[in-house]
Design a protein around this motif. Structure first.
Motif, PDB file in Angstrom:
ATOM      1  N   ARG A  87      38.238  39.535  50.072  1.00  0.00           N
ATOM      2  CA  ARG A  87      38.878  40.828  50.343  1.00  0.00           C
ATOM      3  C   ARG A  87      40.396  40.695  50.307  1.00  0.00           C
ATOM      4  O   ARG A  87      41.099  41.561  49.782  1.00  0.00           O
ATOM      5  CB  ARG A  87      38.435  41.364  51.699  1.00  0.00           C
ATOM      6  N   GLY A  88      40.891  39.593  50.874  1.00  0.00           N
ATOM      7  CA  GLY A  88      42.339  39.385  50.863  1.00  0.00           C
ATOM      8  C   GLY A  88      42.882  39.259  49.455  1.00  0.00           C
ATOM      9  O   GLY A  88      43.965  39.776  49.146  1.00  0.00           O
ATOM     10  N   GLU A  89      42.146  38.580  48.592  1.00  0.00           N
ATOM     11  CA  GLU A  89      42.578  38.459  47.200  1.00  0.00           C
ATOM     12  C   GLU A  89      42.670  39.833  46.529  1.00  0.00           C
ATOM     13  O   GLU A  89      43.596  40.115  45.782  1.00  0.00           O
ATOM     14  CB  GLU A  89      41.602  37.577  46.423  1.00  0.00           C
ATOM     15  N   ARG A  91      43.243  42.670  48.000  1.00  0.00           N
ATOM     16  CA  ARG A  91      44.383  43.394  48.560  1.00  0.00           C
ATOM     17  C   ARG A  91      45.703  42.968  47.928  1.00  0.00           C
ATOM     18  O   ARG A  91      46.617  43.765  47.786  1.00  0.00           O
ATOM     19  CB  ARG A  91      44.436  43.213  50.076  1.00  0.00           C
ATOM     20  N   THR A  92      45.815  41.685  47.560  1.00  0.00           N
ATOM     21  CA  THR A  92      47.047  41.207  46.932  1.00  0.00           C
ATOM     22  C   THR A  92      47.111  41.559  45.452  1.00  0.00           C
ATOM     23  O   THR A  92      48.133  41.332  44.815  1.00  0.00           O
ATOM     24  CB  THR A  92      47.180  39.681  47.074  1.00  0.00           C
ATOM     25  N   GLY A  93      46.016  42.065  44.900  1.00  0.00           N
ATOM     26  CA  GLY A  93      46.011  42.451  43.498  1.00  0.00           C
ATOM     27  C   GLY A  93      45.571  41.346  42.553  1.00  0.00           C
ATOM     28  O   GLY A  93      45.591  41.534  41.339  1.00  0.00           O
ATOM     29  N   ARG A  94      45.159  40.182  43.105  1.00  0.00           N
ATOM     30  CA  ARG A  94      44.723  39.101  42.227  1.00  0.00           C
ATOM     31  C   ARG A  94      43.252  39.285  41.861  1.00  0.00           C
ATOM     32  O   ARG A  94      42.442  39.677  42.698  1.00  0.00           O
ATOM     33  CB  ARG A  94      44.918  37.737  42.902  1.00  0.00           C
ATOM     34  N   PRO A  95      42.900  38.964  40.613  1.00  0.00           N
ATOM     35  CA  PRO A  95      41.483  39.037  40.226  1.00  0.00           C
ATOM     36  C   PRO A  95      40.723  37.855  40.805  1.00  0.00           C
ATOM     37  O   PRO A  95      41.302  36.911  41.347  1.00  0.00           O
ATOM     38  CB  PRO A  95      41.538  38.969  38.687  1.00  0.00           C
ATOM     39  N   MET A  96      39.403  37.860  40.652  1.00  0.00           N
ATOM     40  CA  MET A  96      38.568  36.775  41.182  1.00  0.00           C
ATOM     41  C   MET A  96      38.732  35.479  40.396  1.00  0.00           C
ATOM     42  O   MET A  96      38.380  34.401  40.886  1.00  0.00           O
ATOM     43  CB  MET A  96      37.097  37.194  41.174  1.00  0.00           C
ATOM     44  N   ASP A  97      39.262  35.538  39.190  1.00  0.00           N
ATOM     45  CA  ASP A  97      39.375  34.339  38.361  1.00  0.00           C
ATOM     46  C   ASP A  97      40.112  33.218  39.085  1.00  0.00           C
ATOM     47  O   ASP A  97      39.687  32.061  39.074  1.00  0.00           O
ATOM     48  CB  ASP A  97      40.108  34.661  37.051  1.00  0.00           C
ATOM     49  N   ALA A  98      41.250  33.571  39.711  1.00  0.00           N
ATOM     50  CA  ALA A  98      42.051  32.548  40.379  1.00  0.00           C
ATOM     51  C   ALA A  98      41.276  31.938  41.547  1.00  0.00           C
ATOM     52  O   ALA A  98      41.285  30.714  41.745  1.00  0.00           O
ATOM     53  CB  ALA A  98      43.369  33.149  40.871  1.00  0.00           C
ATOM     54  N   ALA A 151      34.800  42.500  45.674  1.00  0.00           N
ATOM     55  CA  ALA A 151      34.250  43.756  45.155  1.00  0.00           C
ATOM     56  C   ALA A 151      34.227  44.831  46.229  1.00  0.00           C
ATOM     57  O   ALA A 151      34.517  46.007  45.960  1.00  0.00           O
ATOM     58  CB  ALA A 151      32.839  43.519  44.615  1.00  0.00           C
ATOM     59  N   ASP A 152      33.891  44.433  47.457  1.00  0.00           N
ATOM     60  CA  ASP A 152      33.836  45.402  48.554  1.00  0.00           C
ATOM     61  C   ASP A 152      35.212  45.999  48.818  1.00  0.00           C
ATOM     62  O   ASP A 152      35.348  47.208  49.015  1.00  0.00           O
ATOM     63  CB  ASP A 152      33.314  44.718  49.818  1.00  0.00           C
ATOM     64  N   GLY A 158      39.544  51.533  46.360  1.00  0.00           N
ATOM     65  CA  GLY A 158      39.520  52.443  45.214  1.00  0.00           C
ATOM     66  C   GLY A 158      39.071  53.837  45.613  1.00  0.00           C
ATOM     67  O   GLY A 158      39.679  54.835  45.227  1.00  0.00           O
ATOM     68  N   ARG A 159      37.996  53.892  46.423  1.00  0.00           N
ATOM     69  CA  ARG A 159      37.513  55.202  46.862  1.00  0.00           C
ATOM     70  C   ARG A 159      38.531  55.888  47.748  1.00  0.00           C
ATOM     71  O   ARG A 159      38.757  57.096  47.626  1.00  0.00           O
ATOM     72  CB  ARG A 159      36.186  55.044  47.602  1.00  0.00           C
ATOM     73  N   LEU A 160      39.182  55.110  48.620  1.00  0.00           N
ATOM     74  CA  LEU A 160      40.190  55.694  49.500  1.00  0.00           C
ATOM     75  C   LEU A 160      41.378  56.216  48.702  1.00  0.00           C
ATOM     76  O   LEU A 160      41.867  57.316  48.946  1.00  0.00           O
ATOM     77  CB  LEU A 160      40.655  54.638  50.513  1.00  0.00           C
ATOM     78  N   ARG A 161      41.822  55.429  47.726  1.00  0.00           N
ATOM     79  CA  ARG A 161      42.971  55.879  46.933  1.00  0.00           C
ATOM     80  C   ARG A 161      42.604  57.095  46.099  1.00  0.00           C
ATOM     81  O   ARG A 161      43.414  58.015  45.931  1.00  0.00           O
ATOM     82  CB  ARG A 161      43.469  54.751  46.027  1.00  0.00           C
ATOM     83  N   ARG A 162      41.402  57.122  45.559  1.00  0.00           N
ATOM     84  CA  ARG A 162      40.989  58.298  44.790  1.00  0.00           C
ATOM     85  C   ARG A 162      41.008  59.548  45.661  1.00  0.00           C
ATOM     86  O   ARG A 162      41.399  60.630  45.209  1.00  0.00           O
ATOM     87  CB  ARG A 162      39.588  58.077  44.192  1.00  0.00           C
TER      88      ARG A 162
END
Length: 393
Positions: A87-89, A91-98, A151-152, A158-162
């Motif tokens: 979840r922290g990743e 929030r920082t905008g990093r994808p799961m790849d890293a 993903a959560d 995403g839903r909140l921002r929408r």
């Protein structure tokens, strides 16, 4: 796993446990080198927190291996920490790849050092294969937990921002005060553009339209003033679509049955929406597949703003022709309209009507007899022009 066969001997587990701080430090150091996107994140206090998280994960593994617990169900704290890390990743905008790369590096480093410690503490070489299996099965479970957390967070944020973006669009279209609009834009993490342009598109065309528009485009909700009279259409607010960008907007919306309002300062988007909605209510027809551009249909909008008044004006100014039969009346109205629009240029009137200039002279003579000096009066000429500008009644 079977406890008797796969549980680490107490002395092996104790030796590995003593090495956890050193292994965690070496793991973090390797991740910083091999996963560049974490170089800054792992420095300072953040790095120490991550070292603690690595120790927790390794400690969880040792608990699992020492207690004979099924490795498909990692202990709670480690799994929860992995979920939070994902979840922290996000929030920082990093994808799961890293993060997944960091897990792979961590698994390799941890395996190397912990296996050395295990062998030195008396673990049989033949048991190392099972040890490796446990390590990587455990890492897979932590990776899955982090991916779930990532993903959560994306789904939640995403839903909140929408919702925030939709709320902002609704406030713009209802004419909320500037302070409320600015606050709503900040909550939605949306940088206001210079201008907004309202676009109405059929509901079935929204997804395709959004795909070709500026990514900052806002989509309004359904409960809008006047929306019930606009048919099954959705309101989009397109940023900075003035000048050449408007030409591109028209091109992008070709074939999508769109109606485009005027461009307005972003806090005045309501007036753009009102204009586009009025064009829909008046059923202005497009030119082929092109969208209805209200900036090119201002005369239509002005003249049709009050349909009843326009009908009364036509009846009033064409009153002198009421005594004629349908055929002669239609010809004189047609000639009068062309004469007004061509400023009395007889040759152009004749060319438009496909008649001889003498025919135009004859008809205008009839009209002068019927109207008298009114054809020379500016006010009367204006009223006739307005009454006949759009179409011949």
């Amino acid at each position: 796993m079977a406890p008797e066969q796969d549980t680490f001997p107490p002395e092996v587990a104790a030796a590995m446990l003593a090495e956890l701080p050193a292994v965690a430090e070496q793991t973090v150091a390797a991740i910083v080198v091999e996963v560049p996107s974490y170089t800054e994140a792992f420095t300072g206090p953040m790095g120490r927190r991550i070292e603690s998280a690595v120790q927790l994960a390794l400690g969880g593994f040792l608990e699992l291996a020492s207690g004979g617990v099924d490795p498909s169900r990692p202990v709670g704290p480690a799994l929860e920490e992995a979920f939070k890390l994902g979840r922290g990743e996000a929030r920082t905008g990093r994808p799961m790849d890293a993060l997944l790369a960091a897990y792979r590096v961590g698994a390799r480093v941890a395996w190397r050092h912990m296996s050395e410690t295990a062998v030195a503490a008396g673990m049989p070489a033949g048991a190392l294969a099972r040890f490796a299996e446990l390590v990587f099965a455990y890492i897979d479970q932590l990776s899955a937990a982090s991916a779930s957390g990532h993903a959560d967070q994306l789904d939640t944020s995403g839903r909140l921002r929408r919702r925030h973006l939709e709320r902002l669009a609704d406030l713009l279209l209802t004419g909320a005060p500037p302070y409320d609009l600015t606050s709503a834009a900040e909550r939605a993490d949306w940088t206001p553009p210079r201008t907004l342009t309202a676009v109405l598109v059929p509901e079935a065309r929204v997804r395709g339209a959004l795909g070709v528009l500026d990514g900052r485009t806002l989509q309004a909700g359904e409960d809008l003033p006047g929306a019930e009279s606009g048919g099954e259409r959705v309101v989009l607010l397109v940023p900075d679509a003035e000048g050449y960008a408007r030409t591109q907007l028209v091109r992008a919306l070709t074939g999508r049955e769109a109606v485009i309002g005027p461009t307005r300062p972003w806090q005045q988007a309501r007036t753009s929406y009102s204009r586009a909605l009025r064009a829909v209510q008046l059923d202005l027809q497009p030119d082929g597949d092109l969208p209805v551009d209200t900036e090119l249909r201002l005369a239509d909008l002005v003249l049709r703003a009050d349909g009843e008044a326009l009908a009364d004006l036509r009846a009033q100014v064409l009153g002198p022709l009421d005594g004629l039969g349908p055929g002669p009346r239609e010809k004189l109205v047609e000639t009068l309209r062309s004469w007004l629009l061509h400023h009395g240029r007889r040759e152009r009137v004749a060319a438009e009507l496909f008649v001889h200039p003498q025919t135009v002279r004859y008809r205008m003579g009839q009209l002068r007899e019927l109207y008298g000096n009114r054809l020379e009066d500016p006010r009367s000429v204006l009223e006739l022009t307005l009454a006949l500008a759009l179409a011949t009644p």
